[in-house]
Write a protein that holds these residues in place. Structure first.
Motif, PDB file in Angstrom:
ATOM      1  N   VAL A 196       0.847  -1.190   0.000  1.00  0.00           N
ATOM      2  CA  VAL A 196       0.000   0.000   0.000  1.00  0.00           C
ATOM      3  C   VAL A 196       0.885   1.244   0.000  1.00  0.00           C
ATOM      4  CG1 VAL A 196      -1.966  -1.090   1.159  1.00  0.00           C
ATOM      5  CG2 VAL A 196      -0.213   0.048   2.524  1.00  0.00           C
ATOM      6  N   THR A 197       0.302   2.342  -0.447  1.00  0.00           N
ATOM      7  CA  THR A 197       1.016   3.618  -0.427  1.00  0.00           C
ATOM      8  C   THR A 197       0.186   4.627   0.347  1.00  0.00           C
ATOM      9  OG1 THR A 197       2.126   3.170  -2.514  1.00  0.00           O
ATOM     10  CG2 THR A 197       1.987   5.474  -1.831  1.00  0.00           C
ATOM     11  N   LEU A 198       0.810   5.224   1.350  1.00  0.00           N
ATOM     12  CA  LEU A 198       0.195   6.273   2.161  1.00  0.00           C
ATOM     13  C   LEU A 198       0.749   7.603   1.675  1.00  0.00           C
ATOM     14  CD1 LEU A 198      -1.458   7.127   4.717  1.00  0.00           C
ATOM     15  CD2 LEU A 198       0.703   6.940   5.983  1.00  0.00           C
ATOM     16  N   SER A 199      -0.150   8.524   1.346  1.00  0.00           N
ATOM     17  CA  SER A 199       0.306   9.852   0.942  1.00  0.00           C
ATOM     18  C   SER A 199      -0.475  10.907   1.717  1.00  0.00           C
ATOM     19  CB  SER A 199       0.143  10.060  -0.568  1.00  0.00           C
ATOM     20  OG  SER A 199      -1.198   9.918  -0.956  1.00  0.00           O
ATOM     21  N   PHE A 200       0.157  12.045   1.957  1.00  0.00           N
ATOM     22  CA  PHE A 200      -0.466  13.136   2.691  1.00  0.00           C
ATOM     23  C   PHE A 200       0.366  14.398   2.519  1.00  0.00           C
ATOM     24  CE2 PHE A 200       2.273  10.681   5.484  1.00  0.00           C
ATOM     25  CZ  PHE A 200       3.045  11.620   6.145  1.00  0.00           C
ATOM     26  N   TRP A 201      -0.238  15.517   2.869  1.00  0.00           N
ATOM     27  CA  TRP A 201       0.452  16.802   2.901  1.00  0.00           C
ATOM     28  C   TRP A 201       0.674  17.160   4.360  1.00  0.00           C
ATOM     29  CZ3 TRP A 201       2.119  19.795  -1.200  1.00  0.00           C
ATOM     30  CH2 TRP A 201       1.730  19.373  -2.471  1.00  0.00           C
ATOM     31  N   VAL A 202       1.863  17.639   4.694  1.00  0.00           N
ATOM     32  CA  VAL A 202       2.185  17.977   6.072  1.00  0.00           C
ATOM     33  C   VAL A 202       2.922  19.316   6.120  1.00  0.00           C
ATOM     34  CG1 VAL A 202       4.391  16.721   6.073  1.00  0.00           C
ATOM     35  CG2 VAL A 202       3.138  17.013   8.221  1.00  0.00           C
ATOM     36  N   ARG A 203       2.734  20.005   7.226  1.00  0.00           N
ATOM     37  CA  ARG A 203       3.395  21.292   7.467  1.00  0.00           C
ATOM     38  C   ARG A 203       3.712  21.361   8.955  1.00  0.00           C
ATOM     39  NH1 ARG A 203       1.531  27.370   6.002  1.00  0.00           N
ATOM     40  NH2 ARG A 203       2.535  28.360   7.771  1.00  0.00           N
ATOM     41  N   SER A 204       4.917  21.767   9.296  1.00  0.00           N
ATOM     42  CA  SER A 204       5.301  21.863  10.702  1.00  0.00           C
ATOM     43  C   SER A 204       6.258  23.026  10.904  1.00  0.00           C
ATOM     44  CB  SER A 204       5.977  20.560  11.153  1.00  0.00           C
ATOM     45  OG  SER A 204       6.383  20.658  12.505  1.00  0.00           O
ATOM     46  N   SER A 205       6.264  23.542  12.116  1.00  0.00           N
ATOM     47  CA  SER A 205       7.231  24.573  12.473  1.00  0.00           C
ATOM     48  C   SER A 205       8.604  23.955  12.722  1.00  0.00           C
ATOM     49  CB  SER A 205       6.769  25.336  13.716  1.00  0.00           C
ATOM     50  OG  SER A 205       6.629  24.446  14.811  1.00  0.00           O
ATOM     51  N   LEU A 206       8.645  22.626  12.808  1.00  0.00           N
ATOM     52  CA  LEU A 206       9.897  21.897  13.027  1.00  0.00           C
ATOM     53  C   LEU A 206      10.329  21.203  11.741  1.00  0.00           C
ATOM     54  CD1 LEU A 206       8.915  20.124  16.370  1.00  0.00           C
ATOM     55  CD2 LEU A 206      10.213  22.252  16.092  1.00  0.00           C
ATOM     56  N   THR A 207      11.611  20.975  11.595  1.00  0.00           N
ATOM     57  CA  THR A 207      12.123  20.170  10.494  1.00  0.00           C
ATOM     58  C   THR A 207      12.770  18.927  11.073  1.00  0.00           C
ATOM     59  OG1 THR A 207      14.262  21.300  10.516  1.00  0.00           O
ATOM     60  CG2 THR A 207      12.565  22.187   9.033  1.00  0.00           C
ATOM     61  N   GLY A 208      13.022  17.944  10.229  1.00  0.00           N
ATOM     62  CA  GLY A 208      13.690  16.739  10.684  1.00  0.00           C
ATOM     63  C   GLY A 208      12.940  15.482  10.280  1.00  0.00           C
ATOM     64  N   THR A 209      13.242  14.417  10.981  1.00  0.00           N
ATOM     65  CA  THR A 209      12.645  13.111  10.729  1.00  0.00           C
ATOM     66  C   THR A 209      11.456  12.921  11.657  1.00  0.00           C
ATOM     67  OG1 THR A 209      14.807  12.222  10.130  1.00  0.00           O
ATOM     68  CG2 THR A 209      13.108  10.629  10.713  1.00  0.00           C
ATOM     69  N   PHE A 210      10.322  12.561  11.094  1.00  0.00           N
ATOM     70  CA  PHE A 210       9.088  12.340  11.854  1.00  0.00           C
ATOM     71  C   PHE A 210       8.658  10.894  11.654  1.00  0.00           C
ATOM     72  CE2 PHE A 210       9.540  16.766  11.280  1.00  0.00           C
ATOM     73  CZ  PHE A 210       8.884  17.389  12.322  1.00  0.00           C
ATOM     74  N   GLY A 211       7.808  10.392  12.542  1.00  0.00           N
ATOM     75  CA  GLY A 211       7.407   8.996  12.454  1.00  0.00           C
ATOM     76  C   GLY A 211       5.915   8.787  12.426  1.00  0.00           C
ATOM     77  N   LEU A 212       5.548   7.649  11.876  1.00  0.00           N
ATOM     78  CA  LEU A 212       4.165   7.180  11.910  1.00  0.00           C
ATOM     79  C   LEU A 212       4.210   5.666  11.965  1.00  0.00           C
ATOM     80  CD1 LEU A 212       3.165   5.952   8.890  1.00  0.00           C
ATOM     81  CD2 LEU A 212       3.388   8.337   8.319  1.00  0.00           C
TER      82      LEU A 212
END
Length: 176
Positions: A6-22
């Motif tokens: 499967v492929t999960l896609s989304f748009w994200v915006r954050s005041s932080l940069t770096g590596t995020f997890g799900l």
């Protein structure tokens, strides 16, 4: 044996940069998990993310009307519930090791929109539908215990319907 990528896609915006997890988790059982990371490279800028996840070869997945899969966006997960990105685990996880903690940063922001999960390894454009169409599609799952058009919390009826759901059974009762 019949698991599909499967492929999960989304748009994200954050005041932080770096590596995020799900993490993708098998429904209510929460006994099989796939943590994964994604990168936000520019602060306060919308960025499209696309993650391809191989089908699981084990675990128990509900394929009826209950919850078959959950997606957790880990905005601050303790180490007990993190796993290395890119592997299936026979355990209950909610995030990826080394991910940025949004909740651990005072004043940080994180926004998401256009979340889409598709069979296959290619993400397609998000299908933006008019509000009326989306509302009509959602209403097939909507339940209320009073007349349509009555705002929640304003009903003057002296009875209501109580519904309790769990993995094993659905129980419904009426009180007066």
């Amino acid at each position: 044996a019949n698991a599909k990528t499967v492929t999960l896609s989304f748009w994200v915006r954050s005041s932080l940069t770096g590596t995020f997890g799900l993490c993708i988790v098998n429904g209510y059982a929460s006994t099989y998990s796939y943590p994964v990371t994604y990168t936000i490279s520019a602060a306060n800028t919308w960025q499209q993310i696309s993650i391809t996840i191989p089908g699981p070869t084990a675990g128990s997945w509900n394929t009826t009307t209950g919850t078959g899969m959950s997606i957790y966006f880990g905005l601050g997960v303790g180490s007990t519930y993190n796993g290395t990105s890119g592997s299936w685990y026979a355990s209950q996880l909610y995030g990826a090791t080394g991910a940025t903690s949004v909740v651990g940063t005072n004043g940080a922001t994180w926004y998401i929109t256009g979340v889409q999960l598709e069979v296959g390894s290619q993400a397609t454009n998000f299908e933006w539908r008019p509000y009326g169409m989306e509302l009509a599609l959602c209403q097939r799952y909507y339940e209320m215990s009073y007349d349509v058009g009555t705002a929640p919390g304003t009903s003057t009826y002296s009875s209501c319907v109580i519904s309790t759901e769990n993995n094993a059974a659905l129980t419904t009762g009426t009180i007066s």
